[in-house]
Design an enzyme around this catalytic site. Structure first.
Site, PDB file in Angstrom:
ATOM      1  CE  LYS A  94      -4.024  -2.247   0.366  1.00 28.11           C
ATOM      2  NZ  LYS A  94      -5.020  -2.256  -0.714  1.00 28.11           N
ATOM      3  CD  GLU A 116     -10.245   3.198   0.563  1.00 25.89           C
ATOM      4  OE1 GLU A 116     -10.192   4.426   0.422  1.00 25.89           O
ATOM      5  OE2 GLU A 116      -9.467   2.419  -0.031  1.00 25.89           O
ATOM      6  CB  SER A 377       0.160  -8.050  -0.920  1.00 25.56           C
ATOM      7  OG  SER A 377      -0.701  -8.840  -0.118  1.00 25.56           O
TER       8      SER A 377
HETATM    9  C1  LIG Z   1      -1.420  -7.058   2.773  1.00 27.33           C
HETATM   10  C2  LIG Z   1      -2.573  -6.787   1.913  1.00 27.33           C
HETATM   11  N1  LIG Z   1      -2.691  -7.414   0.737  1.00 27.33           N
HETATM   12  C3  LIG Z   1      -3.730  -7.192  -0.075  1.00 27.33           C
HETATM   13  C4  LIG Z   1      -4.751  -6.340   0.262  1.00 27.33           C
HETATM   14  C5  LIG Z   1      -5.898  -6.180  -0.683  1.00 27.33           C
HETATM   15  O1  LIG Z   1      -5.827  -5.041  -1.479  1.00 27.33           O
HETATM   16  P1  LIG Z   1      -5.509  -5.107  -3.017  1.00 27.33           P
HETATM   17  O2  LIG Z   1      -6.381  -6.139  -3.631  1.00 27.33           O
HETATM   18  O3  LIG Z   1      -5.840  -3.742  -3.506  1.00 27.33           O
HETATM   19  O4  LIG Z   1      -4.076  -5.411  -3.203  1.00 27.33           O
HETATM   20  C6  LIG Z   1      -4.684  -5.641   1.475  1.00 27.33           C
HETATM   21  C7  LIG Z   1      -5.758  -4.696   1.850  1.00 27.33           C
HETATM   22  O5  LIG Z   1      -5.925  -4.254   2.928  1.00 27.33           O
HETATM   23  C8  LIG Z   1      -3.566  -5.877   2.314  1.00 27.33           C
HETATM   24  O6  LIG Z   1      -3.454  -5.243   3.496  1.00 27.33           O
END
Ligand SMILES: Cc1ncc(COP(=O)(O)O)c(C=O)c1O
Lengths: 392, 263
Positions: A94, A116, A377
């Site tokens: 993020k 948000e 992620s």
């Molecule tokens: C670690 C992590 N991965 C993925 C996501 C999902 O978001 P996105 O699909 O936009 O990558 C989040 C959302 O809070 C997150 O904290």
């Protein structure tokens, strides 16, 4: 066929095939148009790019490593390469998005950001960028999520942000977006809405994908260096709104790699949704026969969203990417597997990607010996309590 | 013109204006209470020139807490577009009825089906606050083909050139949004109201009504000063949510009517 699909500029109307667009109240139209203009200019401006690249390097810790997961690979029988977004400052991908949007906020002369958040990672990232750039920051978070992610609420407050619990609707991410939009309609002249995923009205899905494409761009180079110039057979990432997946896919869409996004079983817009319009975009959505939005339900607050970014709807419709699901139980097992085999505790969200991969390898859907790039992620610290309770 | 197919919007509003009266638009959330239809009729008897019928949506981003609460209660009672329109169809009221909803309900049903549902129920107008000019083309043609007039919302931040196009494409009337923000009662009228009303009146000959936040007779008179009329919604729904019946709603409408007529 699939080589012709690209992840390009959706143009002034913000369309990805039939999806996307700009379905916002009249009061927000000038702001969306201004934002698209500012972003277009900034993105083409080498000075802006340099400022952002420097921040990504010196502040966020990029490039993030590509880690070969040897013991996991041995166990599964496929070669797994992890793109380590968990190692960035604030602990998830993020940060890539908010540094870009924070700089844009300054360029537009605005002094306040609203955001948000679901899991709290985007809220923490936004609060971080706000502190860094000296901006006022308000984060909307569903009341259910403020309880699930208490630690992140505290982190945001430490960073100087105000966290406003949202008590309408399902009291999760969808409702936090509604409330952020309501704030923005009233404050748009001084406030930038720092949207956290590849969703919302144009230009957000495109802009956030561009800001996250650093993930896929780095991963592609790192894979080539490791694989003697070859690309992985499979690229997989979890999907809430879809930003880490979009950023990852952007680096591989023109290669021969299969692209797979993994949604939470209880929030699978692609599996159970039909096209509709919510939060400014046309995309696949969980909804009833009349168009009322249904509530997503998942152990991971970050994937508790009834929609999906419009570009993913497009990639699915043209057959370039596939969207799969993982259940809460599979996800908990995958989280433990990665923890024990690699010494990496993932967030619940990317554990969805691994959960699907484990199932797909065991079913033979992913052939043994494949090379897999998986985006990790975020790190699991924020979820420790949830996991502790779930495993008790 | 009162027929089974309802009253056309723009001619009726022009007639009110030509008669030297201010236009009073009121609102009711469809399906909010079992007697919501009585409330609708009572508002008309008390002097409303047009009634907006809210077809509730789960995620009403342009609405403040009052209409959010009204929408979620109506949905909890099982309201849906068909049940609301079925309840309206037998009604014979001498004023136009306009549906106010969000675009996903239209998109889900399909443009042609939704506009046909409206016109078959005698609802001759529509307001879709999350459908801006950029996206409204396909709906506008389907609506026009069914005789449904789509009013458009103008905002204090709408630039002049855009205001021109918006007024050209609006059908029935132009809805000036008093303030930057969502619906809901306010203690005082926003300073942006007068400015936008004047801009709209110098741009179009179509009826111009101002709405958002108007909570009582004085504010209604003030908001109507530079426009052809006003919309009162949340203040009425607040009474309804607080357990007041059609009589109390009618009394509130009558007070605003009298104030507007006194000028
Ligand atoms: C670690 C992590 N991965 C993925 C996501 C999902 O978001 P996105 O699909 O936009 O990558 C989040 C959302 O809070 C997150 O904290």
């Amino acid at each position: 066929m699939s080589e012709q699909v690209s992840m390009g500029d959706p143009g002034p109307t913000g369309r990805f095939g039939d999806f996307g667009g700009m379905y916002v109240p009249e009061s927000l139209v000038p702001a969306c148009i201004e934002l698209e203009k500012e972003f277009r200019q900034a993105w083409a401006d080498p000075a802006f790019r340099r400022r952002l690249d420097n921040l990504l390097r010196d502040y966020a810790g990029r490039p993030t490593p590509l880690t070969e997961a040897r013991r996991l690979s041995d166990e599964l029988g496929v070669r797994v390469l992890l793109k380590r977004e968990d190692l960035t400052h604030t602990g998830s991908h993020k940060i890539n998005n908010v540094l870009g949007q924070g700089l844009l906020t300054l360029e537009m002369g605005k002094t306040r950001m609203v955001a948000e958040t679901g899991a709290g990672q985007h809220g923490v990232a936004t609060a971080t960028a706000a502190a860094l750039f000296g901006l006022e920051c308000v984060v909307y978070m569903g009341e259910v999520d403020t309880r699930r992610q208490e630690l992140n609420v505290f982190r945001m407050e430490l960073l100087g942000a105000e966290v406003r619990p949202v008590r309408s609707g399902s009291r999760t991410l969808k409702d936090a977006v509604n409330e952020a939009l309501r704030d923005w309609v009233a404050t748009v002249e001084t406030t930038h809405y720092c949207l956290g995923s590849v969703m919302g009205p144009h230009p957000f899905p495109w802009m956030v994908r561009e800001l996250q494409s650093v993930v896929g761009g780095e991963a592609r180079e790192q894979c080539r260096a490791l694989l003697d110039g070859a690309d992985p057979d499979l690229v997989v990432a979890c999907v809430g709104g879809g930003s880490n997946a979009a950023g990852t896919f952007a680096g591989f869409v023109d290669t021969g790699a299969r692209l797979v996004g993994v949604e939470a079983a209880g929030g699978s817009a692609m599996g159970h949704g039909v096209p509709g319009v919510l939060h400014g975009m046309r995309s696949y959505l969980l909804q009833d026969e009349w168009g009322q939005i249904l509530e997503a339900e998942s152990i991971s607050a970050g994937l508790d969203y009834p929609g999906i970014g419009p570009e993913h709807s497009y990639l699915a419709d043209v057959g370039r990417a596939r969207y799969e699901i993982a259940s809460d139980e599979e996800v908990l097992a995958a989280l433990q597997l990665l923890s024990r085999r690699e010494g990496i505790i993932p967030a619940l969200e990317p554990a969805h990607a691994l959960a699907w991969l484990v199932r797909a390898v065991r079913s033979g859907e992913v052939p043994l010996g494949s090379t897999v790039l998986m985006t990790l992620s975020g790190r699991g610290d924020k979820d420790a309590e949830t996991v502790m309770r779930a495993l008790a | 013109m009162t027929t089974a197919l309802g009253v056309a919007v723009e001619p009726h509003l022009r007639a009110v204006r030509d008669a030297g009266r201010k236009i009073l638009v009121t609102y009711v959330t469809g399906g909010l209470q079992p007697h919501w239809i009585d409330a609708l009729s009572a508002m008309v008897d008390a002097g409303a020139d047009l009634v907006e019928i809210g077809i509730p949506f789960s995620d009403p981003v342009m609405d403040g807490v009052t209409i959010q609460e009204a929408s979620s209660r109506a949905l909890a009672h099982g309201a849906n577009p068909a049940s609301i329109l079925d309840a309206i169809a037998p009604l014979e009221v001498p004023v136009p009825l306009v549906a106010m909803t969000y675009y996903n309900l239209v998109s889900r049903a399909g443009h042609r089906r939704f506009s046909a549902m409206l016109s078959e129920a005698g609802v001759r107008g529509a307001i879709l606050p999350d459908l801006p000019l950029e996206e409204s083309g396909p709906w506008e043609s389907a609506a026009a083909a069914s005789g449904v007039e789509t009013a458009l919302l103008a905002s204090p931040v709408t630039p002049d050139d855009r205001l021109g196009e918006l007024c050209r494409r609006a059908r029935g009337f132009v809805y000036g949004v008093n303030l930057m923000g969502v619906t809901g009662e306010r203690a005082s009228l926003s300073a942006t109201t007068r400015v936008l009303a004047k801009r709209l009146k110098s741009t179009t000959d179509k009826p111009v009504v101002m709405g958002f936040g108007i909570s009582g007779p004085e504010q209604a008179v003030e908001a109507a000063a530079e426009a052809d009329g006003v919309v009162v919604a949340s203040a009425l729904m607040r009474l309804f949510l607080d357990g007041q019946g059609p009589g109390a709603l009618a009394a509130a409408v009558a007070r605003i009517r009298q104030a507007l007529d006194r000028g």
